[in-house]
Design a protein around this motif. Structure first.
Motif, PDB file in Angstrom:
ATOM      1  N   ALA A   1      48.463  32.059  37.833  1.00 24.95           N
ATOM      2  CA  ALA A   1      47.430  32.089  38.879  1.00 24.95           C
ATOM      3  C   ALA A   1      46.415  33.195  38.626  1.00 24.95           C
ATOM      4  O   ALA A   1      45.206  33.001  38.803  1.00 24.95           O
ATOM      5  CB  ALA A   1      48.089  32.266  40.248  1.00 24.95           C
ATOM      6  N   GLU A   2      46.872  34.370  38.185  1.00 23.31           N
ATOM      7  CA  GLU A   2      45.958  35.472  37.905  1.00 23.31           C
ATOM      8  C   GLU A   2      45.055  35.161  36.713  1.00 23.31           C
ATOM      9  O   GLU A   2      43.855  35.458  36.739  1.00 23.31           O
ATOM     10  CB  GLU A   2      46.758  36.747  37.652  1.00 23.31           C
ATOM     11  N   VAL A   3      45.621  34.550  35.668  1.00 20.22           N
ATOM     12  CA  VAL A   3      44.812  34.211  34.493  1.00 20.22           C
ATOM     13  C   VAL A   3      43.756  33.168  34.845  1.00 20.22           C
ATOM     14  O   VAL A   3      42.591  33.272  34.450  1.00 20.22           O
ATOM     15  CB  VAL A   3      45.729  33.716  33.354  1.00 20.22           C
TER      16      VAL A   3
ATOM     17  N   ALA B   1      41.010  34.878  36.833  1.00 26.47           N
ATOM     18  CA  ALA B   1      40.135  35.668  35.962  1.00 26.47           C
ATOM     19  C   ALA B   1      39.237  34.764  35.129  1.00 26.47           C
ATOM     20  O   ALA B   1      38.046  35.067  34.912  1.00 26.47           O
ATOM     21  CB  ALA B   1      40.984  36.562  35.061  1.00 26.47           C
ATOM     22  N   TRP B   2      39.767  33.647  34.673  1.00 25.96           N
ATOM     23  CA  TRP B   2      38.969  32.706  33.887  1.00 25.96           C
ATOM     24  C   TRP B   2      37.831  32.137  34.730  1.00 25.96           C
ATOM     25  O   TRP B   2      36.686  32.027  34.263  1.00 25.96           O
ATOM     26  CB  TRP B   2      39.878  31.586  33.391  1.00 25.96           C
ATOM     27  N   GLU B   3      38.138  31.772  35.970  1.00 23.42           N
ATOM     28  CA  GLU B   3      37.105  31.231  36.848  1.00 23.42           C
ATOM     29  C   GLU B   3      36.020  32.261  37.138  1.00 23.42           C
ATOM     30  O   GLU B   3      34.817  31.941  37.152  1.00 23.42           O
ATOM     31  CB  GLU B   3      37.746  30.756  38.149  1.00 23.42           C
ATOM     32  N   ILE B   4      36.423  33.514  37.369  1.00 20.92           N
ATOM     33  CA  ILE B   4      35.435  34.571  37.600  1.00 20.92           C
ATOM     34  C   ILE B   4      34.556  34.765  36.373  1.00 20.92           C
ATOM     35  O   ILE B   4      33.332  34.928  36.473  1.00 20.92           O
ATOM     36  CB  ILE B   4      36.147  35.880  37.987  1.00 20.92           C
ATOM     37  N   ALA B   5      35.162  34.755  35.180  1.00 26.43           N
ATOM     38  CA  ALA B   5      34.387  34.926  33.949  1.00 26.43           C
ATOM     39  C   ALA B   5      33.383  33.796  33.768  1.00 26.43           C
ATOM     40  O   ALA B   5      32.230  34.021  33.358  1.00 26.43           O
ATOM     41  CB  ALA B   5      35.333  34.999  32.754  1.00 26.43           C
TER      42      ALA B   5
ATOM     43  N   VAL C   1      31.206  43.233  31.975  1.00 24.45           N
ATOM     44  CA  VAL C   1      31.415  44.249  33.015  1.00 24.45           C
ATOM     45  C   VAL C   1      31.364  43.620  34.405  1.00 24.45           C
ATOM     46  O   VAL C   1      32.130  44.002  35.300  1.00 24.45           O
ATOM     47  CB  VAL C   1      30.369  45.373  32.867  1.00 24.45           C
ATOM     48  N   ALA C   2      30.480  42.646  34.609  1.00 24.69           N
ATOM     49  CA  ALA C   2      30.421  41.964  35.904  1.00 24.69           C
ATOM     50  C   ALA C   2      31.717  41.206  36.179  1.00 24.69           C
ATOM     51  O   ALA C   2      32.220  41.196  37.309  1.00 24.69           O
ATOM     52  CB  ALA C   2      29.230  41.008  35.937  1.00 24.69           C
ATOM     53  N   THR C   3      32.282  40.577  35.151  1.00 24.07           N
ATOM     54  CA  THR C   3      33.562  39.884  35.320  1.00 24.07           C
ATOM     55  C   THR C   3      34.674  40.863  35.662  1.00 24.07           C
ATOM     56  O   THR C   3      35.489  40.624  36.563  1.00 24.07           O
ATOM     57  CB  THR C   3      33.902  39.117  34.028  1.00 24.07           C
ATOM     58  N   LEU C   4      34.723  41.976  34.932  1.00 25.01           N
ATOM     59  CA  LEU C   4      35.749  42.983  35.204  1.00 25.01           C
ATOM     60  C   LEU C   4      35.604  43.571  36.600  1.00 25.01           C
ATOM     61  O   LEU C   4      36.596  43.776  37.310  1.00 25.01           O
ATOM     62  CB  LEU C   4      35.670  44.083  34.145  1.00 25.01           C
ATOM     63  N   GLN C   5      34.378  43.821  37.021  1.00 24.69           N
ATOM     64  CA  GLN C   5      34.146  44.387  38.355  1.00 24.69           C
ATOM     65  C   GLN C   5      34.570  43.404  39.444  1.00 24.69           C
ATOM     66  O   GLN C   5      35.212  43.789  40.427  1.00 24.69           O
ATOM     67  CB  GLN C   5      32.672  44.737  38.515  1.00 24.69           C
ATOM     68  N   ALA C   6      34.250  42.123  39.270  1.00 23.86           N
ATOM     69  CA  ALA C   6      34.639  41.132  40.270  1.00 23.86           C
ATOM     70  C   ALA C   6      36.153  40.923  40.298  1.00 23.86           C
ATOM     71  O   ALA C   6      36.747  40.754  41.364  1.00 23.86           O
ATOM     72  CB  ALA C   6      33.938  39.807  39.978  1.00 23.86           C
TER      73      ALA C   6
END
Length: 434
Positions: free
Chosen positions: A222-224, A227-231, A360-365
């Motif tokens: 679920a976490e992966v 993170a994929w969706e946010i990226a 960086v935007a992906t990591l921040q979100a």
């Protein structure tokens, strides 16, 4: 004499009580059959094997650095086209065909832009070569007028043709043709590698996610996937917002160049829009240099007008246009964006500068979803203001500290009324008790 046994050594008899023990041998006896521990050879072999594996891995990593960077670029490019491919797949188009259509459109636009830009540059180079004798004559006339010389263009041309510098330059250029050709072929192969990997990543996105999640427990899956969706959202949003700002910038500069009647206005407008948006930090000034140069060939004052417009439009884009377009896609602070670009450039060069902001935007979100936040109290100090009594209390404390250091009695004239009354009440109470 002591009795001797069959082995030839003196027999040992128990000593009498209270008698000293017989003297032992002169030195410590060496242990019989001493040898290396069993674990030591295995430990040495294991240490050598680990060192060899480390050296092999380090060598392989340095040799495959270029391929790994290409795969990283392809991954971010696949994330950028993922929304368009998913949109087409949701309407019945196969993912492979949808990915092919998206990449075909990008390729057609890039080829058209390169063709127009190349034709413009070729036309300008031909014009400069044709007008070079006139420029040279004007320079020679100015030199002859001001320095009273008798230079002629024919003499200068013959001197240049017979000079050793020109001969050496031609020879070096001839030998460098092979190097340039090798670099061009290497660049084409690199683009082909990035295109193939990005096509596979975008076309087989669900299969790739399934393969990654198959080796993880359900909680990690679920976490992966999150993170994929946010990226995907951040990278696609970054690309589309930059494309929209490139369109607005190109249209604005096209209007200016048409008003000034600068040649090749459409191509210059496309150049300004793409370079200013997809090359971070210095892209705006690099994009405005070419229109200024072309405008300078028409009229030097036109170059000044182009420079003024570039500066004004940059301020409008930074403070009005960009915050509205990127508020929901890449909402990061300008200082963080600048720092990420600098770090990305230091790590991966131009590639790092391009992918730094969406990364960086992906990591921040992603981190923002796990960081617990609280409501901030309505305190004036949050807005950079002092409370009404802060300044006076600080001055009073500074005075008391100064008086204590000097060994004198602190004065209460600078204290507040509440503090003085409280201290006076305390002194009175102490006196009464005494």
């Amino acid at each position: 004499m002591a009795p001797i046994d069959e082995t030839g050594q003196a027999a040992r008899h128990p000593s009498a009580p209270g008698a000293p023990p017989p003297p032992g041998p002169s030195g410590p006896a060496a242990p019989s059959g001493a040898r290396m521990p069993r674990w030591l050879p295995r430990a040495m072999v294991l240490a050598l094997a680990l060192i060899a594996l480390f050296q092999l891995g380090s060598w392989a990593f340095h040799e495959l650095t270029g391929l790994l960077i290409n795969i990283l670029i392809a991954f971010f490019l696949a994330l950028a086209v993922e929304p368009a491919v998913s949109w087409m797949a949701a309407r019945g188009v196969r993912r492979g065909l949808g990915t092919f259509l998206v990449f075909l459109g990008v390729l057609v636009v890039a080829a058209g832009f390169v063709t127009l830009l190349g034709s413009m540059l070729a036309g300008q180079i031909i014009k400069i070569v044709e007008d070079f004798p006139e420029y040279l004559d004007s320079v020679i006339n100015w030199v002859n007028t001001h320095f009273r010389t008798e230079l002629r263009r024919v003499d200068i041309q013959e001197g240049l043709l017979r000079s050793d510098w020109l001969r050496n330059y031609v020879q070096n250029s001839a030998t460098g043709v092979l190097d340039v050709s090798a670099q061009v072929l290497g660049g084409l192969f690199q683009l082909l590698t990035i295109g193939l990997f990005s096509f596979y990543f975008a076309a087989d996105g669900p299969r790739l996610r399934r393969a990654v999640c198959s080796v993880l427990p359900p909680a990690r899956q679920a976490e992966v996937l999150r993170a994929w969706e946010i990226a995907v959202n951040k990278t696609g949003g970054y690309l589309y917002s930059r494309g929209l700002m490139a369109l607005v910038s190109g249209l604005a500069h096209y209007v200016l160049l048409e008003i000034l009647e600068v040649p090749y206005a459409p191509v210059l407008a496309v150049w300004v829009g793409l370079v200013s948006q997809f090359i971070p930090t210095i892209g705006t000034y690099l994009a405005g240099a070419l229109p200024m140069l072309i405008a300078f060939t028409v009229d030097p004052w036109y170059a000044l007008w182009v420079l003024i417009f570039v500066v004004i439009y940059q301020q409008f884009e930074n403070y009005v246009l960009q915050p509205k377009l990127t508020a929901r896609t890449v909402d990061i602070h300008p200082a963080v964006a600048f720092g990420s670009v600098v770090m990305g450039t230091a790590l991966l060069g131009a590639v790092g500068a391009l992918i730094a902001i969406p990364a960086v935007a992906t990591l921040q979100a992603f981190l923002g979803a796990y960081v617990k936040r609280y409501d901030v109290t309505d305190d004036p100090r949050v807005h950079g203001h002092h409370r009404p009594g802060d300044r006076g209390s600080l001055v009073a404390r500074a005075r008391r500290l100064r008086d204590l250091r000097q060994g004198t009695t602190p004065s209460r004239s600078g204290d507040t009324g509440n503090t003085g009354s409280a201290e006076g009440a305390g002194d009175t109470g102490d006196t009464g008790d005494t």
